[in-house]
Design a protein around this motif. Structure first.
Motif, PDB file in Angstrom:
ATOM      1  N   SER A 255       9.817  -2.204  20.045  1.00 21.26           N
ATOM      2  CA  SER A 255       8.893  -1.284  19.631  1.00 21.26           C
ATOM      3  C   SER A 255       8.470  -1.571  18.271  1.00 21.26           C
ATOM      4  CB  SER A 255       9.391   0.152  19.387  1.00 21.26           C
ATOM      5  OG  SER A 255      10.586   0.275  18.521  1.00 21.26           O
ATOM      6  N   ASP A 256       7.224  -1.329  17.957  1.00 24.11           N
ATOM      7  CA  ASP A 256       6.427  -1.842  16.667  1.00 24.11           C
ATOM      8  C   ASP A 256       5.854  -1.110  15.977  1.00 24.11           C
ATOM      9  OD1 ASP A 256       5.239  -3.914  15.295  1.00 24.11           O
ATOM     10  OD2 ASP A 256       3.612  -3.672  15.802  1.00 24.11           O
ATOM     11  N   HIS A 257       6.183  -1.058  14.341  1.00 28.33           N
ATOM     12  CA  HIS A 257       6.004   0.314  13.535  1.00 28.33           C
ATOM     13  C   HIS A 257       5.180  -0.290  12.302  1.00 28.33           C
ATOM     14  CE1 HIS A 257       8.675   2.674  15.947  1.00 28.33           C
ATOM     15  NE2 HIS A 257       9.180   1.360  16.259  1.00 28.33           N
ATOM     16  N   SER A 258       4.314   0.210  11.948  1.00 22.34           N
ATOM     17  CA  SER A 258       3.523   0.146  10.701  1.00 22.34           C
ATOM     18  C   SER A 258       3.080   1.234   9.948  1.00 22.34           C
ATOM     19  CB  SER A 258       2.360  -1.058  10.900  1.00 22.34           C
ATOM     20  OG  SER A 258       1.604  -1.259   9.748  1.00 22.34           O
ATOM     21  N   HIS A 259       3.786   1.484   8.835  1.00 14.53           N
ATOM     22  CA  HIS A 259       3.579   2.597   8.087  1.00 14.53           C
ATOM     23  C   HIS A 259       3.476   2.208   6.567  1.00 14.53           C
ATOM     24  CE1 HIS A 259       4.311   5.314  11.320  1.00 14.53           C
ATOM     25  NE2 HIS A 259       5.290   4.776  11.761  1.00 14.53           N
ATOM     26  N   LEU A 260       2.812   2.965   5.638  1.00  8.15           N
ATOM     27  CA  LEU A 260       2.662   2.733   4.328  1.00  8.15           C
ATOM     28  C   LEU A 260       3.974   2.169   3.464  1.00  8.15           C
ATOM     29  CD1 LEU A 260       0.357   2.351   2.436  1.00  8.15           C
ATOM     30  CD2 LEU A 260       0.699   4.359   1.520  1.00  8.15           C
ATOM     31  N   ASP A 261       5.011   2.952   3.989  1.00  2.19           N
ATOM     32  CA  ASP A 261       6.289   2.594   3.004  1.00  2.19           C
ATOM     33  C   ASP A 261       7.312   2.479   4.116  1.00  2.19           C
ATOM     34  OD1 ASP A 261       7.660   5.311   3.455  1.00  2.19           O
ATOM     35  OD2 ASP A 261       6.162   5.994   2.157  1.00  2.19           O
ATOM     36  N   LEU A 262       8.441   2.331   3.694  1.00  2.00           N
ATOM     37  CA  LEU A 262       9.743   2.029   4.509  1.00  2.00           C
ATOM     38  C   LEU A 262      10.781   3.200   4.596  1.00  2.00           C
ATOM     39  CD1 LEU A 262      10.628  -1.579   4.301  1.00  2.00           C
ATOM     40  CD2 LEU A 262       9.797  -0.629   6.187  1.00  2.00           C
ATOM     41  N   GLY A 263      10.202   4.371   3.916  1.00  2.00           N
ATOM     42  CA  GLY A 263      11.285   5.437   3.972  1.00  2.00           C
ATOM     43  C   GLY A 263      12.007   5.891   5.136  1.00  2.00           C
ATOM     44  N   THR A 264      13.267   6.167   5.014  1.00  2.00           N
ATOM     45  CA  THR A 264      14.069   6.258   6.538  1.00  2.00           C
ATOM     46  C   THR A 264      15.027   7.517   6.287  1.00  2.00           C
ATOM     47  OG1 THR A 264      15.770   4.708   5.618  1.00  2.00           O
ATOM     48  CG2 THR A 264      13.871   4.086   7.262  1.00  2.00           C
ATOM     49  N   GLU A 265      14.700   8.410   5.271  1.00  2.00           N
ATOM     50  CA  GLU A 265      15.699   9.385   4.833  1.00  2.00           C
ATOM     51  C   GLU A 265      15.520  10.583   6.063  1.00  2.00           C
ATOM     52  OE1 GLU A 265      18.613  11.250   3.046  1.00  2.00           O
ATOM     53  OE2 GLU A 265      17.587   9.703   2.124  1.00  2.00           O
ATOM     54  N   PRO A 266      16.810  10.800   6.747  1.00  2.00           N
ATOM     55  CA  PRO A 266      16.706  11.843   7.682  1.00  2.00           C
ATOM     56  C   PRO A 266      16.477  13.090   7.442  1.00  2.00           C
ATOM     57  CG  PRO A 266      18.631  11.083   7.539  1.00  2.00           C
ATOM     58  CD  PRO A 266      18.192  10.055   6.499  1.00  2.00           C
ATOM     59  N   HIS A 314       6.506  -3.457  10.011  1.00  2.00           N
ATOM     60  CA  HIS A 314       5.608  -4.101   9.021  1.00  2.00           C
ATOM     61  C   HIS A 314       4.923  -3.224   8.022  1.00  2.00           C
ATOM     62  CE1 HIS A 314       2.263  -3.747  12.063  1.00  2.00           C
ATOM     63  NE2 HIS A 314       3.266  -3.959  12.857  1.00  2.00           N
ATOM     64  N   PRO A 315       5.490  -2.770   7.054  1.00  2.00           N
ATOM     65  CA  PRO A 315       5.042  -1.782   6.300  1.00  2.00           C
ATOM     66  C   PRO A 315       4.094  -2.290   5.144  1.00  2.00           C
ATOM     67  CG  PRO A 315       7.185  -2.409   5.352  1.00  2.00           C
ATOM     68  CD  PRO A 315       6.773  -3.200   6.642  1.00  2.00           C
ATOM     69  N   GLY A 316       3.606  -1.703   4.295  1.00  2.00           N
ATOM     70  CA  GLY A 316       2.951  -1.904   2.940  1.00  2.00           C
ATOM     71  C   GLY A 316       1.607  -2.437   3.335  1.00  2.00           C
ATOM     72  N   VAL A 317       0.606  -1.587   4.080  1.00  2.00           N
ATOM     73  CA  VAL A 317      -0.720  -2.137   4.143  1.00  2.00           C
ATOM     74  C   VAL A 317      -1.595  -0.722   4.166  1.00  2.00           C
ATOM     75  CG1 VAL A 317      -2.335  -2.912   5.677  1.00  2.00           C
ATOM     76  CG2 VAL A 317      -0.247  -3.896   5.672  1.00  2.00           C
ATOM     77  N   ARG A 318      -2.632  -0.679   2.920  1.00  2.00           N
ATOM     78  CA  ARG A 318      -3.676   0.415   3.129  1.00  2.00           C
ATOM     79  C   ARG A 318      -4.549   0.007   3.945  1.00  2.00           C
ATOM     80  NH1 ARG A 318      -2.772   5.149   0.952  1.00  2.00           N
ATOM     81  NH2 ARG A 318      -2.069   4.198  -1.221  1.00  2.00           N
ATOM     82  N   ARG A 319      -4.512   0.738   5.166  1.00  2.00           N
ATOM     83  CA  ARG A 319      -5.482   0.554   6.391  1.00  2.00           C
ATOM     84  C   ARG A 319      -6.672   1.019   5.993  1.00  2.00           C
ATOM     85  NH1 ARG A 319      -2.898  -2.240  10.394  1.00  2.00           N
ATOM     86  NH2 ARG A 319      -0.610  -1.872  10.147  1.00  2.00           N
ATOM     87  N   ASP A 320      -7.864   0.261   6.023  1.00  2.00           N
ATOM     88  CA  ASP A 320      -9.248   0.633   6.060  1.00  2.00           C
ATOM     89  C   ASP A 320      -9.649   0.944   4.783  1.00  2.00           C
ATOM     90  OD1 ASP A 320      -9.655   0.332   8.848  1.00  2.00           O
ATOM     91  OD2 ASP A 320      -8.758   2.071   9.159  1.00  2.00           O
ATOM     92  N   HIS A 321      -9.233   0.124   3.821  1.00  2.00           N
ATOM     93  CA  HIS A 321      -9.477   0.423   2.310  1.00  2.00           C
ATOM     94  C   HIS A 321     -10.973   0.592   1.952  1.00  2.00           C
ATOM     95  CE1 HIS A 321      -9.569  -0.504  -2.020  1.00  2.00           C
ATOM     96  NE2 HIS A 321      -8.347  -0.135  -2.017  1.00  2.00           N
ATOM     97  N   ASP A 322     -11.849  -0.056   2.706  1.00  2.00           N
ATOM     98  CA  ASP A 322     -13.219   0.245   2.610  1.00  2.00           C
ATOM     99  C   ASP A 322     -13.647   1.413   3.643  1.00  2.00           C
ATOM    100  OD1 ASP A 322     -16.015   0.035   2.573  1.00  2.00           O
ATOM    101  OD2 ASP A 322     -16.203  -2.114   2.433  1.00  2.00           O
ATOM    102  N   VAL A 323     -13.936   2.505   2.855  1.00  2.00           N
ATOM    103  CA  VAL A 323     -14.113   3.821   3.712  1.00  2.00           C
ATOM    104  C   VAL A 323     -15.534   3.575   4.064  1.00  2.00           C
ATOM    105  CG1 VAL A 323     -12.732   5.317   2.351  1.00  2.00           C
ATOM    106  CG2 VAL A 323     -14.795   5.013   1.490  1.00  2.00           C
ATOM    107  N   ASP A 324     -16.440   2.979   3.430  1.00  2.00           N
ATOM    108  CA  ASP A 324     -17.846   2.710   4.010  1.00  2.00           C
ATOM    109  C   ASP A 324     -17.871   2.057   5.150  1.00  2.00           C
ATOM    110  OD1 ASP A 324     -20.796   2.924   3.802  1.00  2.00           O
ATOM    111  OD2 ASP A 324     -20.715   0.677   3.563  1.00  2.00           O
TER     112      ASP A 324
END
Length: 477
Positions: A255-266, A314-324
């Motif tokens: 499984s593959d996961h890409s979120h802004l941070d790596l937080g895993t607090e249950p 694979h965290p740490g990416v601000r997706r679609d930074h250019d809103v235009d």
């Protein structure tokens, strides 16, 4: 143009190998021992339907330029309009010949912009090794090269299946939505004329982000796909588990996961249930949505210990930074921008529970090089389940890969890393990217031999393991 000029401009046989002649000789021998080995590609974005249908690729631009955000982003930065590069409001367009040639000419007129980038390296090698092109791209030869590539694409040798075999691909993993019925994968698995192995990858990002405006509808559709009522938190978890099993039963290994941070607090179960119910009503706060997503990352690790899917992050990416440009052209046009990542404390809750579990393999990729030696290598050097993912995306480039080996190896060694992944939509660049990795690893190992830190026999065994044993072990292949 002479063969010597071709070698120097497009694909020199010693590209990426050390400049020192004595070290280069060792690197040549190491590279020769791995260069023709089969390719294991455990993370890519190649559509499996290409291999099912085995239809000719439509045109050179649609194959090599339009879907490649590496190419789009730098051309855009230098003034090209994405609409002229084959992109429309909902992604790549079907191009007529005039539009395809226009996009191709823009690439060739601006080819100098890619000097020093891995994109030029990939293009140079693909043009030379796959198509036999002997001239460096330029405005003057754009149409002639287009014609040469277009003619090749009409031949049986350039159908997707023929290229799959020619490239020596042993395993190719695709990236797939949890709602996908995986019909293409089943068709390939049942086809006796196709001898390759193509496996799906479970990519649930959008189903784990309650802050999305469409999340309630996504959860509803997830339930329909899993034949499970997702009106409750327990039903939602059961639906995810069911779809993971479906993917596993159809060949998935990860499984593959890409979120802004790596937080895993249950979260405590009552809190997870409360936030889930609020999110279904569209009433969860931003903080609650983030807490729920972090909780679900720990839940994903728990699921992985039960169903055996490798968990890649694979965290740490601000997706679609250019809103235009997002509004005009949709996703994946090159405006995703990296942000810094904290690893040690973010993953501590997850690793505290599952870090040494015998059935969990967790592979962490990052674009934030600052964490290689400080956080990722020490974690990989201790936790049994944790592997350091090789450079990908913005840093799947020669200098970054060299820095990765230098930063990680002294703490974690070679055998706590993932093996190379190509992470590409550009099918024809797969062999080029893997060849790049093999050359760079040969160069790094040759340096260790030349400074008497490894024998050449040890280096040769390691070079072999990096492209065979290690990726097969990490991705349970």
């Amino acid at each position: 143009m002479s063969d010597d000029a071709h070698d120097s401009m497009l694909a020199h046989p010693d590209r990426l190998l050390p400049a020192d002649p004595a070290v280069r000789d060792v690197a040549r021998r190491l590279y020769a021992s791995t260069k023709d080995l089969p390719i294991i590609s455990p993370h890519s974005h190649v559509p499996p339907a290409w291999l099912v249908d085995d239809e000719p690729f439509p045109d050179p631009a649609s194959l090599l330029l339009v879907p490649d955000h590496y190419v789009l982003r730098l051309l855009h930065a230098n003034g090209a309009e994405l609409s002229d590069l084959g992109r429309g409001p909902n992604g790549p367009l079907e191009l007529d010949e005039a539009a395809a040639r226009k996009a191709w000419r823009i690439l060739f007129e601006n080819y100098h912009l890619f000097r020093g980038t891995p994109v030029k390296y990939w293009f140079d090698t693909t043009f030379a090794d796959v198509f036999g092109i002997t001239e460096a791209p330029s405005a003057a030869n754009a149409d002639a090269v287009y014609d040469q590539v277009a003619e090749a694409l009409t031949t049986p040798e350039f159908r997707p299946r023929a290229l799959f075999e020619r490239f020596g691909i042993e395993v190719l993993a695709t990236t797939d939505d949890p709602l996908d019925d995986l019909a293409a994968h089943r068709a390939l698995a049942a086809d006796p004329t196709f001898t390759g192995r193509v496996v799906p990858t479970f990519r649930p990002d959008r189903f784990l982000e309650p802050a999305r405006g469409d999340w309630p509808d996504l959860v509803r559709r997830l339930g329909e796909s899993a034949d499970t009522d997702t009106g409750t938190y327990a039903g939602y978890v059961a639906a995810l588990e069911a779809r993971r099993r479906y993917f596993r039963d159809n060949g998935a290994v990860s499984s593959d996961h890409s979120h802004l941070d790596l937080g895993t607090e249950p979260l405590a179960t009552p809190d997870a249930e409360r936030i889930y119910a609020a999110a279904l009503r569209g009433e969860a706060t931003t903080d609650e949505a983030t807490a729920f997503r972090r909780h679900m990352m720990s839940e994903t690790a728990r699921m992985a210990t039960e169903d055996g899917l490798v968990m890649t992050l694979h965290p740490g990416v601000r997706r679609d930074h250019d809103v235009d440009n997002l509004a005009r052209y949709g996703h994946d046009v090159g405006s995703d921008i990296p942000v810094s990542v904290e690893v040690t404390d973010s993953l501590r809750p997850l690793l505290g529970r599952y870090g040494n579990h015998p059935d969990l393999h967790l592979v962490l990729f990052t674009i934030d090089e600052t964490v290689f030696s400080r956080e990722i290598a020490p974690l990989a050097g201790f936790y049994r389940s944790f592997y350091a993912g090789v450079p990908w995306w913005f840093i799947d480039a020669p200098e970054a890969i060299r820095r990765f080996r230098g930063a990680v190896t002294e703490t974690a060694g070679f055998y706590r890393t993932s093996g190379f992944i190509d992470d590409t939509r550009a099918f024809l660049s797969i062999p080029t990217r893997h060849d790049m990795s093999r050359r760079l690893d040969a160069a790094y190992l040759a340096e260790l031999v030349s400074t008497h830190r490894l024998t050449e026999e040890e280096a040769a065994a390691t070079a072999l393991d990096l492209v065979t044993t290690i990726p097969k072990k990490v991705f349970k292949l």
